[in-house]
Scaffold this active site. Structure first.
Site, PDB file in Angstrom:
ATOM      1  N   GLY A  21       4.523   4.094   5.896  1.00 59.44           N
ATOM      2  CA  GLY A  21       5.599   3.609   5.019  1.00 59.44           C
ATOM      3  C   GLY A  21       6.096   4.691   4.067  1.00 59.44           C
ATOM      4  O   GLY A  21       7.302   4.903   3.917  1.00 59.44           O
ATOM      5  N   ARG A  22       5.171   5.409   3.436  1.00 61.01           N
ATOM      6  CA  ARG A  22       5.578   6.409   2.437  1.00 61.01           C
ATOM      7  C   ARG A  22       6.105   7.686   3.072  1.00 61.01           C
ATOM      8  O   ARG A  22       6.530   8.597   2.360  1.00 61.01           O
ATOM      9  CB  ARG A  22       4.415   6.695   1.491  1.00 61.01           C
ATOM     10  CG  ARG A  22       3.109   7.067   2.174  1.00 61.01           C
ATOM     11  CD  ARG A  22       1.938   6.967   1.210  1.00 61.01           C
ATOM     12  NE  ARG A  22       0.643   7.190   1.843  1.00 61.01           N
ATOM     13  CZ  ARG A  22      -0.099   6.240   2.414  1.00 61.01           C
ATOM     14  NH1 ARG A  22       0.346   4.989   2.466  1.00 61.01           N
ATOM     15  NH2 ARG A  22      -1.269   6.525   2.943  1.00 61.01           N
ATOM     16  N   LYS A  70       8.274  -2.305   7.228  1.00 59.20           N
ATOM     17  CA  LYS A  70       7.557  -1.837   8.412  1.00 59.20           C
ATOM     18  C   LYS A  70       6.843  -3.015   9.083  1.00 59.20           C
ATOM     19  O   LYS A  70       6.955  -3.223  10.280  1.00 59.20           O
ATOM     20  CB  LYS A  70       6.560  -0.744   8.010  1.00 59.20           C
ATOM     21  CG  LYS A  70       5.723  -0.230   9.152  1.00 59.20           C
ATOM     22  CD  LYS A  70       4.835   0.929   8.727  1.00 59.20           C
ATOM     23  CE  LYS A  70       3.868   1.270   9.864  1.00 59.20           C
ATOM     24  NZ  LYS A  70       2.997   2.401   9.542  1.00 59.20           N
ATOM     25  N   GLU A 106      -0.714   7.069  -3.072  1.00 63.05           N
ATOM     26  CA  GLU A 106      -1.153   6.129  -2.036  1.00 63.05           C
ATOM     27  C   GLU A 106      -1.832   6.910  -0.913  1.00 63.05           C
ATOM     28  O   GLU A 106      -2.729   6.396  -0.243  1.00 63.05           O
ATOM     29  CB  GLU A 106       0.022   5.301  -1.512  1.00 63.05           C
ATOM     30  CG  GLU A 106      -0.418   4.022  -0.832  1.00 63.05           C
ATOM     31  CD  GLU A 106       0.733   3.084  -0.480  1.00 63.05           C
ATOM     32  OE1 GLU A 106       1.502   3.414   0.441  1.00 63.05           O
ATOM     33  OE2 GLU A 106       0.870   2.021  -1.111  1.00 63.05           O
ATOM     34  N   LYS A 126      -3.108  -8.245  -2.860  1.00 59.40           N
ATOM     35  CA  LYS A 126      -2.105  -9.089  -2.182  1.00 59.40           C
ATOM     36  C   LYS A 126      -2.711 -10.441  -1.846  1.00 59.40           C
ATOM     37  O   LYS A 126      -2.102 -11.492  -2.061  1.00 59.40           O
ATOM     38  CB  LYS A 126      -1.636  -8.416  -0.889  1.00 59.40           C
ATOM     39  CG  LYS A 126      -0.826  -7.149  -1.071  1.00 59.40           C
ATOM     40  CD  LYS A 126      -0.413  -6.600   0.305  1.00 59.40           C
ATOM     41  CE  LYS A 126       0.228  -5.242   0.225  1.00 59.40           C
ATOM     42  NZ  LYS A 126       0.470  -4.622   1.514  1.00 59.40           N
ATOM     43  N   GLU A 159       6.975  -9.694  -1.088  1.00 57.92           N
ATOM     44  CA  GLU A 159       8.134  -9.421  -1.955  1.00 57.92           C
ATOM     45  C   GLU A 159       9.409  -9.362  -1.130  1.00 57.92           C
ATOM     46  O   GLU A 159      10.443  -9.954  -1.479  1.00 57.92           O
ATOM     47  CB  GLU A 159       7.952  -8.070  -2.682  1.00 57.92           C
ATOM     48  CG  GLU A 159       6.873  -8.050  -3.730  1.00 57.92           C
ATOM     49  CD  GLU A 159       5.530  -7.586  -3.190  1.00 57.92           C
ATOM     50  OE1 GLU A 159       5.262  -7.767  -1.969  1.00 57.92           O
ATOM     51  OE2 GLU A 159       4.739  -7.051  -3.986  1.00 57.92           O
ATOM     52  N   HIS A 170      12.259  15.842 -24.820  1.00 58.35           N
ATOM     53  CA  HIS A 170      12.352  15.137 -26.099  1.00 58.35           C
ATOM     54  C   HIS A 170      11.450  13.911 -26.124  1.00 58.35           C
ATOM     55  O   HIS A 170      11.612  13.034 -26.980  1.00 58.35           O
ATOM     56  CB  HIS A 170      13.808  14.753 -26.363  1.00 58.35           C
ATOM     57  CG  HIS A 170      14.692  15.962 -26.429  1.00 58.35           C
ATOM     58  ND1 HIS A 170      14.935  16.653 -27.593  1.00 58.35           N
ATOM     59  CD2 HIS A 170      15.326  16.651 -25.446  1.00 58.35           C
ATOM     60  CE1 HIS A 170      15.716  17.694 -27.341  1.00 58.35           C
ATOM     61  NE2 HIS A 170      15.964  17.714 -26.028  1.00 58.35           N
TER      62      HIS A 170
HETATM   63  O1  F6P Z   1       1.442  -2.336  -0.348  1.00 59.23           O
HETATM   64  C1  F6P Z   1       1.568  -1.048   0.107  1.00 59.23           C
HETATM   65  C2  F6P Z   1       2.483  -0.957   1.295  1.00 59.23           C
HETATM   66  O2  F6P Z   1       1.812  -1.335   2.441  1.00 59.23           O
HETATM   67  C3  F6P Z   1       3.049   0.446   1.409  1.00 59.23           C
HETATM   68  O3  F6P Z   1       2.203   1.297   2.072  1.00 59.23           O
HETATM   69  C4  F6P Z   1       4.336   0.185   2.091  1.00 59.23           C
HETATM   70  O4  F6P Z   1       5.209   1.269   1.964  1.00 59.23           O
HETATM   71  C5  F6P Z   1       4.797  -1.042   1.360  1.00 59.23           C
HETATM   72  O5  F6P Z   1       3.620  -1.788   1.157  1.00 59.23           O
HETATM   73  C6  F6P Z   1       5.832  -1.871   2.064  1.00 59.23           C
HETATM   74  O6  F6P Z   1       5.383  -2.289   3.317  1.00 59.23           O
HETATM   75  P1  F6P Z   1       6.382  -2.820   4.402  1.00 59.23           P
HETATM   76  O7  F6P Z   1       7.349  -1.747   4.723  1.00 59.23           O
HETATM   77  O8  F6P Z   1       5.531  -3.201   5.567  1.00 59.23           O
HETATM   78  O9  F6P Z   1       7.095  -4.016   3.818  1.00 59.23           O
END
Ligand code: F6P
Length: 550
Positions: free
Chosen positions: A271-272, A211, A357, A514, A217, A388
């Protein structure tokens, strides 16, 4: 009640009545509740689209339901819902509208926000996604060497990973064009290395999903993937092997992906809550635009149910109220979600981000501390595997853990049972039915004694029961049904957030970690160690790490 502070809620007559009522019902066993009201197994059910939901196995009676819906009215739930759906900026800390529901409005709908019809934007992007995925699926879009794309790799994390990963897995029976999707999310390099190890760059397309397009990452993995492509196919190959999904065109261009190969979404999609947006591109490549449209239509079905159904028969409202009931009146800390469907094995992980979240907050909209419990801890595994592993604690442990069972009448795969009578799917569903029944009704000492169980073993074998569960059933795990399930849990999350008067749409709690990771990364790799003053524990661990890494 428009609560400025939530203690207004806990002092309200609705809350007080619920609290008094709780003392009446808390000690009642589900055996008694069924004995005095045998019809509840038929009546305490609700349908939403294709979903059949049984909530009779809860520690409530019919009075409880009335009091819970009174509480929902006291917090102005319907008005708060309508404000979200019409595009008010209900995400106040980010000054944003919250309109994931607009992602699944039909093309002929109109939703005007800031004098602009957002539905037109949504369908413009859906059309572009459909056109692009058609070209991938038909082989018209080819890699730099002219070969067909056979693998799409989604690089993203959190909401840019969990949704498409879960949906792709759940809908594997709907993949129909020979496109396999893989996912890279973790900055642990083993994720990328293991995912790419047997892939051919010539037939691989990367969808970089973020987003913000600033997530470390994702940008790190995308950079490594870019090196993997250009190392094999040359610099010019990037345009044929990379597309982006983002709200941030400038950052996409900066990264080196042509904004013409970018699929857009908007800041009003959290995002979620984004799996129905262009974040679903990799899923659409696998299942096609028509099945993706059914997925969106399924979400819309439950959106309409949520919008149009009175609170007493409103499935997400009931689920939200029941969740709030256990966390606030019974002190339940966690909620287990147990899909009796192996294809939904990522659903609990998906729900963890959606719910935790969203509602892992301790302050209300106005910044004052909450007066209620918020944000249950969600967890789970598919049945029967979980039986189990951890069900022992569900049955006989000391904690109260409300459970959501999910099940389907029709299997996605089936085989005959061992003796040829019935099928493996029947065994699966019979286990779901048995577990909910045992959780609810248990087995008493008298019953065990009547069965000849020795006295010394009776205390160990008593099954207390009175452990509540919701059962959500659907005919089959189709794209539409999966969309319905997602929307059900999105809205139940919203309901719990409204009851606690929190902002379910921001996530400030993830930011500090972060920032500090960036600072500490330098400390791990630079000769002088930590450049910022840190605590002695961090300093010592950094020293230990560097002594091994050299
Ligand atoms: O670190 C949390 C977050 O901001 C989430 O809310 C989001 O889904 C995820 O990181 C990834 O963010 P992006 O889509 O901006 O890479």
């Amino acid at each position: 009640m428009t609560t400025s502070t939530q203690s207004v809620l806990t002092r309200s007559p609705e809350w007080q009545k619920l609290q008094a009522h709780h003392t009446d019902v808390a000690e009642l066993h589900l055996r008694e509740l069924f004995a005095t009201d045998p019809e509840r197994g038929r009546d305490l059910t609700v349908t939403a689209g294709d979903l059949y939901i049984d909530y009779s196995l809860h520690r409530i009676d019919r009075t409880t339901l009335g009091l819970l819906t009174d509480l929902a009215r006291a917090v102005d739930l319907e008005h708060r819902r309508d404000r979200m759906l019409r595009g008010d900026r209900v995400n106040t800390t980010e000054n944003r509208a919250v309109l994931h529901t607009a992602l699944r409005l039909p093309a002929d709908a109109t939703l005007t926000v800031d004098a602009h019809n957002v539905v037109a934007d949504v369908h413009r992007v859906l059309d572009r996604m459909g056109d692009f995925t058609d070209r991938i699926r038909s082989g018209h879009w080819r890699g730099a060497t002219g070969e067909r794309i056979t693998t799409v790799v989604n690089i993203g994390i959190g909401g840019s990973d969990l949704g498409p990963r879960m949906v792709y897995r759940a809908l594997r029976h709907y993949t129909d064009a020979g496109i396999t999707v893989r996912f890279i999310s973790n900055v642990d390099p083993t994720d990328l290395v293991a995912t790419l190890t047997d892939l051919d760059p010539a037939t691989t397309l990367f969808v970089v999903s973020s987003k913000t397009f600033t997530t470390i990452e994702t940008l790190t993995n995308a950079t490594a993937a870019r090196r993997w492509i250009t190392g094999a196919l040359g610099e010019d190959a990037v345009a044929r092997h990379f597309v982006a999904v983002s709200t941030n065109a400038a950052k996409v261009a900066e990264f080196g992906i042509d904004p013409g190969n970018m699929f857009e979404f908007w800041d009003w999609v959290g995002g979620r809550y984004s799996v129905g947006s262009a974040i679903g591109l990799s899923v659409m490549a696998a299942i096609g635009k028509d099945a993706f449209a059914q997925f969106l239509a399924g979400m819309h079905t439950v959106d309409r149910h949520f919008t149009e159904t009175q609170l007493e028969a409103n499935a997400p409202v009931l689920l939200g109220l029941l969740g709030f009931w256990y966390s606030n009146f019974f002190g339940a800390e966690t909620r287990a979600v147990l899909p009796y469907s192996n294809d939904l094995d990522r659903f609990p992980a998906y729900l963890q981000q959606l719910t935790m979240e969203s509602n892992g907050k301790a302050v209300q909209l106005n910044g004052a501390p909450v007066a209620t419990a918020t944000g249950s801890i969600w967890w789970g595994e598919p049945g029967t595997n979980g039986q189990h592993a951890f069900y022992q604690l569900l049955h006989q442990g000391t904690r109260l853990i409300p459970v959501d069972f999910l099940g389907f009448a029709e299997p996605t795969d089936d085989l005959p049972a061992i003796d040829g009578r019935g099928s493996m799917h029947d065994i699966l569903v019979s286990n779901l039915l048995a577990q909910r029944r045992v959780l609810a009704f248990g087995r008493t000492a008298d019953e065990l004694a009547a069965d000849g169980v020795p006295d010394s073993l009776i205390p160990h074998k008593v099954m207390p029961g009175n452990r509540p569960s919701t059962t959500v059933l659907a005919p089959k795990l189709t794209p539409s049904v999966l969309g319905q399930l997602i929307a059900l849990y999105e809205h139940q999350t919203f309901v719990e957030g409204v009851l606690s008067n929190i902002n379910s749409f921001d996530q400030w709690g993830v930011e500090l970690g972060k920032t500090q990771a960036v600072e500490l990364q330098a400390a791990l790799s630079e000769a002088e160690g930590t450049t910022q003053p840190v605590d002695t524990s961090t300093e010592t661990v950094v020293g230990w790490y560097r002594s091994i890494r050299g």
